[in-house]
Each structure stands twice: as structure tokens, then as C-alpha cells.
Design an enzyme around this catalytic site. Structure first.
Site, mmCIF file in Angstrom:
data_model
loop_
_atom_site.group_PDB
_atom_site.id
_atom_site.type_symbol
_atom_site.label_atom_id
_atom_site.label_comp_id
_atom_site.label_asym_id
_atom_site.label_seq_id
_atom_site.Cartn_x
_atom_site.Cartn_y
_atom_site.Cartn_z
ATOM 1 N N GLY A 151 -67.904 14.189 -22.501
ATOM 2 C CA GLY A 151 -67.555 12.785 -22.275
ATOM 3 C C GLY A 151 -66.169 12.650 -21.663
ATOM 4 O O GLY A 151 -65.932 11.830 -20.786
ATOM 5 N N TRP A 191 -66.383 13.734 -18.072
ATOM 6 C CA TRP A 191 -67.024 12.707 -17.247
ATOM 7 C C TRP A 191 -65.983 11.764 -16.639
ATOM 8 O O TRP A 191 -66.113 11.289 -15.512
ATOM 9 C CB TRP A 191 -68.016 11.914 -18.097
ATOM 10 C CG TRP A 191 -68.655 10.749 -17.392
ATOM 11 C CD1 TRP A 191 -69.799 10.773 -16.657
ATOM 12 C CD2 TRP A 191 -68.188 9.395 -17.360
ATOM 13 N NE1 TRP A 191 -70.077 9.518 -16.160
ATOM 14 C CE2 TRP A 191 -69.112 8.643 -16.572
ATOM 15 C CE3 TRP A 191 -67.091 8.724 -17.900
ATOM 16 C CZ2 TRP A 191 -68.965 7.274 -16.336
ATOM 17 C CZ3 TRP A 191 -66.941 7.360 -17.665
ATOM 18 C CH2 TRP A 191 -67.880 6.648 -16.882
ATOM 19 N N HIS A 192 -64.906 11.508 -17.406
ATOM 20 C CA HIS A 192 -63.905 10.555 -16.944
ATOM 21 C C HIS A 192 -63.115 11.074 -15.755
ATOM 22 O O HIS A 192 -62.663 10.294 -14.920
ATOM 23 C CB HIS A 192 -62.935 10.189 -18.074
ATOM 24 C CG HIS A 192 -63.499 9.209 -19.043
ATOM 25 N ND1 HIS A 192 -64.305 9.571 -20.088
ATOM 26 C CD2 HIS A 192 -63.387 7.859 -19.094
ATOM 27 C CE1 HIS A 192 -64.662 8.481 -20.757
ATOM 28 N NE2 HIS A 192 -64.123 7.428 -20.185
ATOM 29 N N GLY A 193 -62.909 12.358 -15.705
ATOM 30 C CA GLY A 193 -62.117 12.852 -14.586
ATOM 31 C C GLY A 193 -62.047 14.359 -14.553
ATOM 32 O O GLY A 193 -62.213 15.014 -15.572
ATOM 33 N N PHE A 230 -63.288 6.749 -11.608
ATOM 34 C CA PHE A 230 -64.246 7.618 -12.281
ATOM 35 C C PHE A 230 -65.615 7.497 -11.601
ATOM 36 O O PHE A 230 -66.552 8.084 -12.032
ATOM 37 C CB PHE A 230 -64.347 7.239 -13.762
ATOM 38 C CG PHE A 230 -63.006 7.271 -14.452
ATOM 39 C CD1 PHE A 230 -62.675 6.327 -15.397
ATOM 40 C CD2 PHE A 230 -62.076 8.231 -14.121
ATOM 41 C CE1 PHE A 230 -61.434 6.342 -16.024
ATOM 42 C CE2 PHE A 230 -60.820 8.252 -14.744
ATOM 43 C CZ PHE A 230 -60.509 7.305 -15.691
#
Lengths: 352, 512
Positions: free
Chosen positions: B350, B353-355, B512
Site C-alpha cells: 500500500g 502504491w503511493h509512490g 500517484f
């Protein structure tokens, strides 16, 4: 269906009216916006409005060329009571100068007798300034926005070659020019709305409140003597001096760069002069000594005009030793210019 | 374009009027699909600042074609979007028509492989290469730094997850495959949620797509109120606290202890107001068009634990990760260690996923660790006395917020590159280290300080936020007459516009 649409339109109108009234009410309660040089000078002028008998309004060529203390001293030697203030602001073109003048006159300076106005260019584009800054927005009241639109419609629109006369250019060139014109007109409209909606004002206030911005000396734009004049002891040398000499040599005749004001800037100027006269002061126009750019003259005589743009008539003002850079005099040059300005103004002795 | 911009108002007015003027469901979907792609194009066709510039880039695009100039970076973004949509449409049909479980699974794997593959290439290729380069250098094996000119398409993290949710739900037989390509394309490209979510589930959105929307079902007043709240959050609050957070994170070591806490707290406010403000406006716009989107935030900063925080922050992502990753890994159906492994993996991914940065991975890992610790804590204190529980009830919210602030440091502390040479000037880790020394070890040694007004501002925002969480401010405006509501909304906008800056930052989650 029609009733529902009518109701929706009515509510939208009510929303817009409430928003508009709210913006106006907030705007009336706000102080001057944080426009560098403008705010500091106008606030100082308002705080000391009872002191001043003369005002100098114009660009950086006023800010760095006119020494109020010297002007006052020369007047005193002639027995004329004088206390002047330098309201020169960098890049202060028309119609912005009219707005600044109105703000100064709104302070109702009781002893104001003379307003010296530098004849400057009329700027309808945003060359040299961001179109989204508070500096671009703050002077866009209805009068100034309407003036710019009229200039765009009368002059800039006329310079776009009509489609039927474009024999060799593609029609897309016409679209490009029209699009650029429309974009400029739209930008001024947007700035009018931005100013009306007080956009950016709260953000600027918060930045100061939270300590993000605290100027080292808030009175620095007023200069060391707190009269608005900014001295410069630089003397132009090297490549700049060579370029200046080249420009000077190219000024074979002063008339080659003289232009008449367009009708809309002329009307704008006359409106400014009328407001000065309505206040009981005498407007005096002047053109600062410069080697570059066009020299604008009024289309008809509307006030006394002191023209210092001819090197033949004012050789001392074009002496390279008096130049800080291509566009500005240094302190020695400002001294010479202030003396020349006072002499040419021929202020009547009955002001004693 | 941003929801807070004037050009969006013009755009949405046109979309709204034409949408409700059209009668048929199909024609409306076609119109919204075309409008969504126009919205998407406005983000990048005008050049690098196109997302936040307040102009329609139509002329820019025309002159680019006319003058044979290189197309703007991102001209191929819609191709990726369409490719993902077409692929999942075929996958859905394939899963639906497959006769055996093996073939169904094969179709699903194709969808997952392609969606995740596309996401990995665009988002993580540079990160992977940079990490390998850094590791080799650390071992003394110097090599030239590889540079791949890969640009991240706007919204790819969101629409690939939406596409995958469709394929997975069809595979799990929760959803029938969509036969109309228009319906699926509309679901994935719908502009209010295209670029920064909420990550809408096919199960909740597609049934709405099949039915013609009815204007009478639209609660116009609630929509306008929600849009206004979102606008205030983004344009007034987030945009004004951002400079404080930016100033602090640019040089954290130069600020004193008080300012360190203020800087991090204001970043917490910034990211919440930026993201939840966007979501509020997206939901409002969607509702005005007759479609319901998932709520994404439920006052997460008043959570009493990290577990509760993740039920209230970015709800669409956390539920997606729970349903499609955590449960697929086995969830809590095994031993304690097995469950904790699944929690950590889910949160690490997770974070990733953001960066594409190790700081995001650490951020996710810290939250995973906190979730694990909370479970153990709950187990250990089950039998605790009433007094202890009362004390913890009081301390729970501030302690949880403190932990969240610490994790935000890693989220915010990004690498700083030289603008011209793109060389690394300062690593995110060194920035995070300085900040953590201040807020965890209380070693704020700098002399710069924000004024006491920052603290008052923080407390005032916290008070309003608390009042909203208790719904104290959310009912009175529902009972007043329409004309009064319109007038008050107008007055409210006048006040809000006063606080709006002249230039916006793009939404944080756009990256993102």
C-alpha cells in the site's frame, strides 16, 4: 420544467448577488494590497498627507531620478514653500498610474498644489509582469479594465490584418492573432474578477500572520530619506557604457521616436488631469531623459509638458557619467535632473 | 484541470447542462465519456504546468500540430487508459464465456499481469533502476546511472486498480461481465474519479450505469454544500497551510522545536484537506450528474487507533487492499504470525502504491507495524481495569494522531533534486531524520520560528473539524428555505475567495 429552470436561474442569481455583495463588502474593509513599493508609498503618503504640497508620479525613472529633498530646497531658495513626495514605482505604466494617483488623491491631501506626472507608455499586455500576480490585478477596477478593453478594441484589433487582405499568409495566422487578442482581453477580464473577488488577499495576510514573510525593513521602498527617492551611486561602465553610447549616437533626431498617444490613452490621461484639477492642484506633465523606447506626446495640449528626451537640448542629462544603467540616472544624474525639472517647471513665486 | 479553477466551472456547466438535456442513457454516457477524455486531456496537453494552469489547452494543441512541433509529454496517456479498458473488457467477456475454472483463472491472470505490469513499468522502472544503481555503488561497483525517460500517466494508479476490481469481481462471480464496451469505458474514465479516485468498485458503480439517471433523485442542496466544503478544504485551508509545511520541510534543522511540531502538523492538515477536499468535490460533481461515488474519508484524525484510522482514511484504497490483497493472501484465517505477515505485506505494498520511493515503503511499513502492535495491545489489555481503559480512551486520539504525524514525515520527506542538473541535492531520509530528531527526540536546535498564530490556526481548524465530526454544523443548513441557502452559500463563497491564493498547487494525489 420551465418553472424549475426559472427557479434555478433565480437561485443562481441570488447566489451571484450575495457573492458579489460579499466580495464588495470584504474589499471595502481591506487595506491596500501587498504590492511592493505601491503599498509602502501610498501608506506613507496617507499617513503624512497633510505635509505634502507636491507629488511626483511615474516609473522607475521618477523613483530614481527625482530627489524631493533637493526639489524642496530649490523651491525654498526661491521663497516657495514646498514639501514633495516621490511616488515613482518601477514599471508604472498607464492605466495603472491613474489608479495609483486616485489612491493618493483619495487621501485628500489638503495642501497638494502640484502633481508632476511622467508621460509613460500605455500597457495592455503583461510584458515583464506575471499576469497572475497581485501587482497585475490590484489596479483592475472597472474604470481601468474598461479603458484597457477599449484600447484593445480600438487599436490592437485594428492592427490585426483582415482575413480578406491576407493574400500570402495562411488563414491560420489570422486565427492566431485573433486568439492572442482574445486571450489578452480575457486575461484583463479575469484580473478584474480576481480583484473583485479579493483573490490572494487572505493568503498574503496569513503568510504575514504566520511568520512566513517578514520584510527586513518595511520602509525600505521609501528610500533612506523616506521621501520615495532611491539613490544609486553606480556609474555605468564596460559593455553597458558602450551600448549606451551607441544608443546616444543613434538618436540623430529626437523626432524619429516620437509618437502621439492613441485616443484611448489620451482620454485616460485627460481623466487623470481632470481629477488632479478637481482636487485643486496643477498637473504638470514631463518626459524623462532616456535613449531607448518611444516618446509619447499628447494628441493636444492638455497641460504643461516638460520634455527632457532630447540630448541636444539637455546634454547634461545624457552624460554617461550620470548613468547608473541604460535606463536610469545615478545620484549625480538625479541631482542634475531634479535641478533641470525645477528650473523648467517655473513655479510661480506667489505660492510664497 | 483542477476542481477549484474557474475553467472547471465553465467546463462542468456545459457538461451538466448537456447531460440533463439529453434524454437517452446511451447518449448521456457517450457525452460523459467524451467529456471525461476532454477533462483528462486538459491535464497535460498544455505542457508541464497544464494541470494547474487556468486555460483550456485547445489552442496549444492546435498550434503544436500546425507547426509540426513535438507533441506534449503525455499525449499517449489516453492510449494507456484505453488499452487498459479494452483489455479488461475482453478479459471480462473471456471469464464469462470460459467453460472451465482453469480458463477463468487464466483470463484473470492476464488482467492482473497486464494491469500490474503496466503500473510497474510506468511507476517503478526508474525506482528499480535507481535502487540497483545505489546498491551497486554501495558495494563499490561503480556504474553509469541509467536514465529512462518514463513519465507516469495521470491517474494510472487509480484506474488500473478499478480495472482490476472489475476483472476480479467477475472472476469471483460477484458481477456479470459487461457486454457493452461503452458501459465499462464510462465506468473507468468517469472524470470526477479518473485522476485521483475514489477507487470506485465495479459492483457499486456499474448498476448505476445501466439505469438512466433521474434528476428528481439529485439532492442539489447537499451537492452544493459538499462542493463548497471541498472547495474550502482545498483552496482555502490546504493551499494556505502548504507554504508553512513546505518552508519547514525545506530546511527542518533550522527551525525550533515548536515550529517542528507545527510544520509536521500543518502537513497533516494539508494532505487531509487536499485529498478529502478533492474527494468531496468529486463526489458532489458526480452526484450532480446522478451518480454516487464511494465516500473516502470519515474524520480519520479523530481515530482512537491505527486500525480505526485505516477504516476512515482513503477508505476506497484501504477496502480495495483488504478485499483484493489482504484476503487473497489469507487474511486472518491462519496463525497470528501468518495474519501479521499478511498485514505487513498489504501495508508495505500500500505504501509502495503511493509512490516509487523507499520513504513510501517505510511509511507503509510503519503503519503495518502499528496495526500489528495495536492487535497485540488489544489482546494484552482485554482484561485491564475500567480506570485504565478510561485513561486510554482519553489518550488514544492524541497518541494515534502523534503516530500518524510521525509516519507523515516519511510520506512528505522526498528527495530534493537540482532543478537544472537533476542531481540529488538531498535525500528524503536525511530530511526525515532531521524532522524525527525534533518531534521524537525533542532536539529542535534551530532558531527560526513560526509565530504563535500558527498554533491558534491549528486549534481553530481542529475545533471546526471536531464540530463537523459530531455533525453539529451539518444539519441547520438543510432546514432553511432555498433562497436563504442560495444567499448564504454566495456569502460563504465570497469569504472563501478571500482566502484563495492566486496560484494553485496541483492536488497531491495527482502524482500517484
Amino acid at each position: 420544467m420551465i418553472a424549475a429552470v426559472s427557479r434555478a436561474v433565480g437561485h443562481a442569481a441570488l447566489f451571484a448577488a450575495a457573492a458579489g455583495l460579499g466580495c464588495v463588502a470584504i474589499g471595502l474593509a481591506l487595506p491596500l494590497p501587498e504590492v511592493p513599493q505601491v503599498r509602502e508609498k501610498l501608506e506613507w503618503f496617507r499617513a503624512h498627507r497633510g505635509d505634502y504640497t507636491a507629488l511626483f508620479l511615474g516609473t522607475s525613472r521618477v523613483r530614481r531620478h527625482v530627489i524631493p529633498a533637493l526639489f524642496d530646497q530649490l523651491a525654498a531658495e526661491q521663497g516657495i514653500e514646498m514639501r514633495s513626495f516621490n511616488l515613482g514605482v518601477d514599471s508604472l505604466a498607464s492605466p495603472e498610474d491613474g489608479y495609483v494617483l486616485d489612491q493618493a488623491l483619495a487621501a485628500a491631501p489638503p495642501r497638494l498644489r502640484y502633481v508632476f506626472i511622467e508621460l509613460s507608455y500605455f500597457r495592455a499586455n503583461f510584458a515583464g509582469q506575471g499576469a497572475e500576480t497581485i501587482r497585475s490585478a490590484y489596479w483592475h477596477d472597472w474604470e481601468r479594465t474598461r479603458t484597457v478593453w477599449r484600447q484593445l478594441l480600438r487599436e490592437d484589433w485594428r492592427q490585426i490584418k483582415p482575413l480578406k487582405k491576407r493574400k500570402k499568409q495562411r488563414w491560420s495566422g489570422w486565427i492566431a492573432e485573433v486568439s492572442e487578442w482574445a486571450s489578452l482581453a480575457g486575461a484583463h477580464g479575469r484580473l478584474f474578477l480576481q480583484r473583485g473577488a479579493n483573490l490572494g488577499r487572505g493568503a498574503a495576510w496569513l503568510r504575514q500572520l504566520t511568520g512566513l514573510r517578514s520584510p527586513a525593513d518595511p520602509l525600505a521602498p521609501l528610500g533612506p530619506a523616506r521621501d520615495g527617492f532611491i539613490p544609486s551611486d553606480t556609474v555605468m561602465t564596460g559593455a553597458a557604457a558602450a551600448e549606451y553610447q551607441r544608443q546616444l549616437d543613434a538618436l540623430a533626431t529626437a523626432n524619429s521616436r516620437q509618437r502621439q498617444l492613441d485616443p484611448v490613452p489620451q482620454e485616460n490621461l485627460e481623466a487623470m488631469l481632470a481629477r488632479v484639477r478637481a482636487h485643486g492642484a496643477e498637473p504638470i506633465l514631463f518626459i524623462a531623459p532616456s535613449t531607448g523606447g518611444l516618446i509619447f506626446h499628447p494628441r493636444r495640449e492638455v497641460a504643461r509638458l516638460l520634455d527632457f528626451s532630447d540630448p541636444g537640448k539637455w546634454p547634461a542629462l545624457f552624460d554617461p557619467q550620470f548613468r547608473a544603467d541604460l535606463g536610469h540616472l545615478n545620484s549625480a544624474g538625479a541631482d542634475a535632473f531634479t535641478r533641470a525639472l525645477f528650473t523648467a517647471a517655473k513655479l510661480p513665486p506667489q505660492d510664497r | 484541470m483542477l476542481f477549484v479553477q474557474f475553467r472547471f466551472l465553465i467546463y462542468f456547466l456545459v457538461v451538466f447542462c448537456v447531460h440533463w438535456a439529453l434524454r437517452g442513457n446511451t447518449s448521456r454516457k457517450v457525452w460523459l465519456l467524451a467529456s471525461s477524455h476532454f477533462f483528462y486531456a486538459c491535464l497535460f496537453f498544455g505542457g508541464p504546468d497544464s494541470a494547474s494552469a487556468d486555460t483550456f489547452p485547445l489552442w496549444t494543441f492546435y498550434t503544436t500540430i500546425r507547426d509540426h512541433q513535438p507533441l506534449p509529454v503525455g499525449w499517449w496517456f489516453p492510449i494507456v487508459l484505453w488499452g487498459s479498458t479494452i483489455m479488461d473488457y475482453l478479459v471480462g467477456l473471456g471469464i464469462g464465456d470460459a467453460k472451465t475454472e482453469g480458463k477463468r483463472r487464466a483470463w484473470l491472470l492476464v488482467s492482473l499481469a497486464i494491469n500490474l505490469g503496466v503500473l510497474c513499468v510506468f511507476k517503478y522502472a526508474n525506482f528499480a533502476l535507481d535502487s540497483v544503481y545505489a546498491a551497486l555503488n554501495w558495494f563499490g561497483l561503480h556504474t553509469s546511472k541509467p536514465v529512462l525517460g518514463i513519465f507516469l500517466p495521470y491517474g494510472i494508479s487509480f484506474y488500473t486498480f478499478q480495472s482490476m476490481s472489475y476483472s476480479i469481481d467477475v472472476y469471483r462471480r460477484r458481477l456479470e461481465p459487461v457486454r457493452s464496451f461503452l458501459d465499462l469505458a464510462f465506468f473507468i474514465s468517469f472524470f470526477p474519479q479518473l485522476v485521483a479516485g475514489p477507487i470506485v468498485r465495479a459492483m457499486t458503480f456499474l448498476p448505476q450505469v445501466f439505469v438512466t439517471r433521474v434528476w428528481a433523485n439529485v439532492n442539489v442542496r447537499a451537492c452544493f454544500a459538499l462542493f463548497f466544503i471541498g472547495f474550502v478544504k482545498k483552496a482555502c485551508i490546504s493551499e494556505n497551510v502548504a507554504p508553512i509545511a513546505d518552508a519547514f520541510f525545506a530546511a527542518p534543522g533550522k527551525y525550533d522545536l515548536y515550529s517542528s511540531f507545527i510544520g509536521v502538523a500543518f502537513y497533516a492538515i494539508q494532505i487531509y484537506c487536499d485529498f478529502s477536499g478533492y474527494t468531496d468535490m468529486a463526489i458532489a460533481c458526480s452526484r450532480l450528474l446522478g451518480y454516487e461515488l464511494t465516500i473516502n474519508f470519515d474524520f480519520p484524525y479523530f481515530s482512537r487507533s491505527i486500525t480505526e484510522f485505516w477504516r476512515k482514511w482513503h477508505i476506497s484504497l484501504s477496502t480495495w487492499l483488504r478485499d483484493y490483497l489482504y484476503i487473497s493472501l489469507g487474511g486472518n484465517r491462519g496463525s497470528k504470525i501468518f495474519t501479521y505477515r499478511n498485514l505487513m505485506l498489504t501495508m508495505l505494498l500500500g505504501g509502495l502504491w503511493h509512490g516509487a520511493s523507499w520513504t513510501f515503503v517505510i511509511w507503509g511499513g510503519l503503519h503495518g507495524l502499528a496495526l500489528v502492535v495495536h492487535r497485540e495491545w488489544q489482546r494484552a489489555t482485554e482484561q485491564a481495569g475500567a480506570t485504565f481503559k478510561k485513561v486510554m480512551a482519553v489518550l488514544a486520539v492524541p497518541l494515534t494522531f502523534y503516530w500518524i504525524m510521525i509516519t507523515w514525515v516519511f510520506f512528505r520527506a522526498q528527495n530534493v533534486f537540482d532543478e537544472k542538473t537533476r542531481e540529488l541535492k538531498r535525500s528524503g531520509f536525511s530530511v526525515a531524520k532531521e524532522v524525527l530528531e525534533a518531534i521524537c527526540l525533542f532536539q529542535g536546535g534551530g532558531s527560526r520560528s513560526f509565530t504563535i498564530w500558527c498554533l491558534w490556526l491549528f486549534l481553530a481548524l481542529a475545533a471546526v473539524h471536531f464540530a463537523n465530526s459530531r455533525r453539529w454544523l451539518s444539519t441547520w443548513w438543510q432546514r432553511i428555505p432555498d433562497w436563504l441557502f442560495s444567499a448564504l452559500l454566495g456569502g460563504g463563497f465570497a469569504v472563501a475567495l478571500f482566502f484563495v491564493p492566486t496560484k494553485y498547487k496541483a492536488f497531491i494525489y495527482f502524482q500517484f
